[in-house]
Write a protein that holds these residues in place. Structure first.
Motif, PDB file in Angstrom:
ATOM      1  N   LEU A 119       3.179   2.285   6.025  1.00 23.14           N
ATOM      2  CA  LEU A 119       3.585   0.933   5.641  1.00 23.14           C
ATOM      3  C   LEU A 119       2.417   0.177   5.006  1.00 23.14           C
ATOM      4  O   LEU A 119       2.566  -0.476   3.963  1.00 23.14           O
ATOM      5  N   ILE A 120       1.253   0.253   5.624  1.00 29.15           N
ATOM      6  CA  ILE A 120       0.079  -0.457   5.123  1.00 29.15           C
ATOM      7  C   ILE A 120      -0.385   0.121   3.785  1.00 29.15           C
ATOM      8  O   ILE A 120      -0.781  -0.621   2.879  1.00 29.15           O
ATOM      9  N   LYS A 121      -0.318   1.443   3.645  1.00 28.31           N
ATOM     10  CA  LYS A 121      -0.703   2.072   2.386  1.00 28.31           C
ATOM     11  C   LYS A 121       0.279   1.709   1.273  1.00 28.31           C
ATOM     12  O   LYS A 121      -0.123   1.505   0.124  1.00 28.31           O
ATOM     13  N   ALA A 122       1.558   1.626   1.613  1.00 29.10           N
ATOM     14  CA  ALA A 122       2.562   1.236   0.619  1.00 29.10           C
ATOM     15  C   ALA A 122       2.309  -0.186   0.144  1.00 29.10           C
ATOM     16  O   ALA A 122       2.472  -0.502  -1.047  1.00 29.10           O
ATOM     17  N   ALA A 123       1.907  -1.045   1.057  1.00 30.23           N
ATOM     18  CA  ALA A 123       1.573  -2.428   0.687  1.00 30.23           C
ATOM     19  C   ALA A 123       0.382  -2.448  -0.273  1.00 30.23           C
ATOM     20  O   ALA A 123       0.377  -3.192  -1.263  1.00 30.23           O
ATOM     21  N   ALA A 124      -0.608  -1.620   0.018  1.00 28.63           N
ATOM     22  CA  ALA A 124      -1.807  -1.568  -0.820  1.00 28.63           C
ATOM     23  C   ALA A 124      -1.478  -1.134  -2.247  1.00 28.63           C
ATOM     24  O   ALA A 124      -2.075  -1.631  -3.211  1.00 28.63           O
ATOM     25  N   THR A 125      -0.528  -0.196  -2.385  1.00 21.68           N
ATOM     26  CA  THR A 125      -0.147   0.253  -3.731  1.00 21.68           C
ATOM     27  C   THR A 125       0.521  -0.865  -4.529  1.00 21.68           C
ATOM     28  O   THR A 125       0.554  -0.818  -5.763  1.00 21.68           O
TER      29      THR A 125
END
Length: 258
Positions: A119-125
């Motif tokens: 979830l956090i990595k998807a936000a970063a993208t």
């Protein structure tokens, strides 16, 4: 009249002996009888084909099989725990403690780390900075938070003890009544102005729901929080959104179907 199979065999054997005798008389050496190599050659070819086929099957099987990673194993949480409602009517025992792990300095249930990180990595993208600010809270720490909150309400002149307790429970439940003790509840840092909308839109794709949404206060007995999310798994998170249900409503819905 044609020869019978038996006569044919005898004729071939007699012919072979005559040929061997001629060769022996001409060379002076005993020439051993050599059987046809065709059966041997055929056998070797068949064995080679079998070994090649087995090798191909082994390679294909190895390519198609996926190793079970530690992340996928750790993400498995029993549905009874994953969908457990915790409140004053459904308390946790004082000695209850989930399987925990540190996630960038925040303790959470070890079964949600994979989904939380995705979830956090998807936000970063998407250019969104998303951080987990708070996770698991122990029984003793939860009681301390409740007592502090209750004391603040008790100091207000227009609050009776009963009213103060009810108000305190809406914000910080007493020990045993908080889902923060499960490690499945995550409080996010929404300092990034785009974090809130990203979470609201994408949370269910990673198994999270907004735990205390606005308009459900009479059902959850908690005030609305826009930064507190609960892991329930992708399938159930999707159903809860499509049904417009909070966890209490969804739990009752599942119970009615049993």
């Amino acid at each position: 009249m044609g020869l019978s199979p038996y006569d044919k065999k005898r004729y071939k054997e007699s012919k072979r002996r005559r040929r061997q005798a001629i060769l022996q008389s001409e060379t002076g050496y005993i020439v051993p009888y050599r059987r046809s190599k065709k059966p041997v050659v055929i056998g070797i070819c068949v064995l080679a084909l079998v070994l090649i086929a087995a090798a191909i099957i082994a390679v294909v099987s190895a390519c198609n099989s996926k190793p079970v990673s530690s992340a996928s194993v750790s993400s498995e949480i029993e549905s009874g725990e994953r969908l457990r409602v915790v409140n004053r009517a459904n308390r946790l025992d004082e000695d209850y403690k989930p399987s925990l792990i540190s996630f960038y300095g925040v303790e959470v249930h070890k079964g949600i780390t994979d989904s939380l990180e995705q979830l956090i990595k998807a936000a970063a993208t998407k250019g969104v900075s998303l951080k987990a600010a708070k996770g698991y809270v122990s029984f003793d720490d939860q009681q301390k938070l409740y007592d502090q909150n209750l004391e603040a309400f008790m100091k207000k002149p227009d609050y009776t003890p009963v009213r103060a307790q009810a108000a305190a429970q809406m914000i910080v439940p007493e020990a045993g009544c908080s889902e923060a003790q499960t490690g499945l509840l995550v409080e996010f840092d929404l300092s990034d102005p785009h974090a809130k909308s990203f979470l609201e839109r994408e949370c269910i794709n990673y198994g999270f729901i907004l735990r205390y949404p606005e308009g459900k206060e009479e059902i959850t007995h908690r005030q609305a929080f826009d930064n507190v999310y609960r892991y329930v798994g992708k399938e159930d998170a999707g159903k809860m959104r499509s049904f417009d249900m909070c966890l209490e409503e969804y739990s009752d819905y599942l119970g009615s179907r049993e």
